[in-house]
Design an enzyme around this catalytic site. Structure first.
Site, PDB file in Angstrom:
ATOM      1  N   LEU A 102       1.007  -1.043   0.299  1.00 19.56           N
ATOM      2  CA  LEU A 102      -0.153   0.214  -0.045  1.00 19.56           C
ATOM      3  C   LEU A 102       1.188   0.981   0.216  1.00 19.56           C
ATOM      4  O   LEU A 102       1.444   1.691   0.577  1.00 19.56           O
ATOM      5  CB  LEU A 102      -0.511   0.019   1.631  1.00 19.56           C
ATOM      6  CG  LEU A 102      -1.776  -0.940   1.619  1.00 19.56           C
ATOM      7  CD1 LEU A 102      -3.011  -0.734   2.661  1.00 19.56           C
ATOM      8  CD2 LEU A 102      -2.890  -0.777  -0.205  1.00 19.56           C
ATOM      9  N   ASP A 103       0.711   2.372  -0.474  1.00 19.55           N
ATOM     10  CA  ASP A 103       1.304   3.583  -1.151  1.00 19.55           C
ATOM     11  C   ASP A 103       1.319   4.288   0.684  1.00 19.55           C
ATOM     12  O   ASP A 103       0.506   3.901   1.936  1.00 19.55           O
ATOM     13  CB  ASP A 103       0.675   4.630  -1.845  1.00 19.55           C
ATOM     14  CG  ASP A 103       0.970   4.201  -3.066  1.00 19.55           C
ATOM     15  OD1 ASP A 103       1.248   3.334  -3.178  1.00 19.55           O
ATOM     16  OD2 ASP A 103      -0.347   4.498  -3.788  1.00 19.55           O
ATOM     17  N   LYS A 104       2.343   4.979   0.447  1.00 18.39           N
ATOM     18  CA  LYS A 104       3.033   4.853   2.281  1.00 18.39           C
ATOM     19  C   LYS A 104       1.341   6.619   2.833  1.00 18.39           C
ATOM     20  O   LYS A 104       1.837   6.532   3.525  1.00 18.39           O
ATOM     21  CB  LYS A 104       3.675   6.304   2.173  1.00 18.39           C
ATOM     22  CG  LYS A 104       5.039   7.122   3.214  1.00 18.39           C
ATOM     23  CD  LYS A 104       5.599   7.628   2.712  1.00 18.39           C
ATOM     24  CE  LYS A 104       6.159   8.927   4.134  1.00 18.39           C
ATOM     25  NZ  LYS A 104       7.269   9.158   3.525  1.00 18.39           N
ATOM     26  N   THR A 106      -1.576   5.745   2.433  1.00 22.31           N
ATOM     27  CA  THR A 106      -2.544   5.149   2.018  1.00 22.31           C
ATOM     28  C   THR A 106      -3.002   3.741   3.218  1.00 22.31           C
ATOM     29  O   THR A 106      -1.785   3.273   3.731  1.00 22.31           O
ATOM     30  CB  THR A 106      -2.263   4.024   0.833  1.00 22.31           C
ATOM     31  OG1 THR A 106      -2.810   5.090  -0.317  1.00 22.31           O
ATOM     32  CG2 THR A 106      -3.860   2.899   0.799  1.00 22.31           C
ATOM     33  N   HIS A 187       0.665   2.703  -8.290  1.00 21.10           N
ATOM     34  CA  HIS A 187      -0.388   3.214  -7.296  1.00 21.10           C
ATOM     35  C   HIS A 187      -1.508   3.397  -8.207  1.00 21.10           C
ATOM     36  O   HIS A 187      -2.043   3.833  -9.345  1.00 21.10           O
ATOM     37  CB  HIS A 187       0.386   5.169  -8.025  1.00 21.10           C
ATOM     38  CG  HIS A 187       0.876   5.393  -6.993  1.00 21.10           C
ATOM     39  ND1 HIS A 187       0.686   5.425  -5.096  1.00 21.10           N
ATOM     40  CD2 HIS A 187       2.409   5.685  -7.823  1.00 21.10           C
ATOM     41  CE1 HIS A 187       2.498   5.881  -4.990  1.00 21.10           C
ATOM     42  NE2 HIS A 187       2.973   6.386  -6.086  1.00 21.10           N
TER      43      HIS A 187
END
Length: 238
Positions: A102-104, A106, A187
């Site tokens: 998961l993105d930073k 998110t 992303h």
């Protein structure tokens, strides 16, 4: 498996510390005191106790984390906190890793395990394991977007996505949506909305495969999966 390795793997200390416990007579195998660290035991059949506490052997661990923002989906990093940094020592001992990323910025559901085979299967594009996200979108999301997502979208690098199932919970200057996709490109959710001229301002993953985020987990908290949940994941990969 060597007795000292078994006890060290189960978090009872380093090999050296475990040998000290053995010397002190703290360990029993099948109700008999054992002091030999090299004794071979079968963790599935032999009953091992330490200070009267039964040692329950596990090869794999499966954790559900409610990932907070500002933490990266990696096992180690020189600059940022990682999701592994959020785990207790007894779980870090198994050397687990996040399944996917998961993105930073998110939040939400992240599976962490040391079961490499299961992780590989869940991330395989062929398996098309669904992942559902909740998001706030800067801009009005409408029926046209739902149709475009259902057809698949061309991302900024020319990649054409598989269809996504978009549900609009609220449409306005800031819209609220749920999106289910079966891929995990870099992303991807953000780039899919960019492809229709909109911007994600908040993103949270709600589920992966058959498992939904436990709503009793606060941000940064995690728990072990139940046996039933692990069985559901194995069924999903099958």
């Amino acid at each position: 498996m060597r007795l000292d390795k078994l006890l060290a793997n189960m978090g009872f200390g380093s090999r050296k510390e475990v040998r000290q416990l053995l010397k002190k007579g703290a360990v029993q195998v099948n109700s008999e005191q054992v002091k030999d660290p090299a004794l071979h035991v079968d963790p599935e059949k032999d009953e091992v106790t330490i200070l009267g506490e039964r040692v329950v052997y596990k090869e794999f661990i499966y954790l559900m984390l409610n990932k907070p923002q500002g933490v990266i989906s990696a096992t180690e990093d020189d600059r940022d906190r990682t999701v592994i940094d959020l785990l207790d020592g007894e779980h870090r001992y198994f050397e687990p890793f996040p399944v996917g990323r998961l993105d930073k910025d998110t939040e939400g559901f992240l599976l962490i395990t040391n079961d490499g085979k299961l992780a590989h299967e869940l991330l395989s594009p062929k398996k098309e394991v669904p992942k559902t996200y909740y998001a706030h979108i800067d801009g009005k999301v409408d029926e046209t977007d739902i149709e475009k997502f259902a057809e698949g979208l061309t991302l900024d690098d020319g990649y054409f996505t598989k269809p996504g199932q978009l549900r609009v919970l609220h449409s306005g200057e800031t819209s609220e949506i749920e999106l289910t996709i079966t891929e995990g490109k870099f992303h991807q959710v953000k780039r899919m909305f960019e492809a229709v001229g909109k911007r994600v301002v908040y993103l949270k993953r709600l589920s992966m495969g058959p498992l939904e985020l436990d709503d009793s987990l606060r941000l940064g908290e995690y728990r072990e999966l139940t046996d039933e949940e692990v069985a559901m994941l194995h069924h999903e990969k099958g």
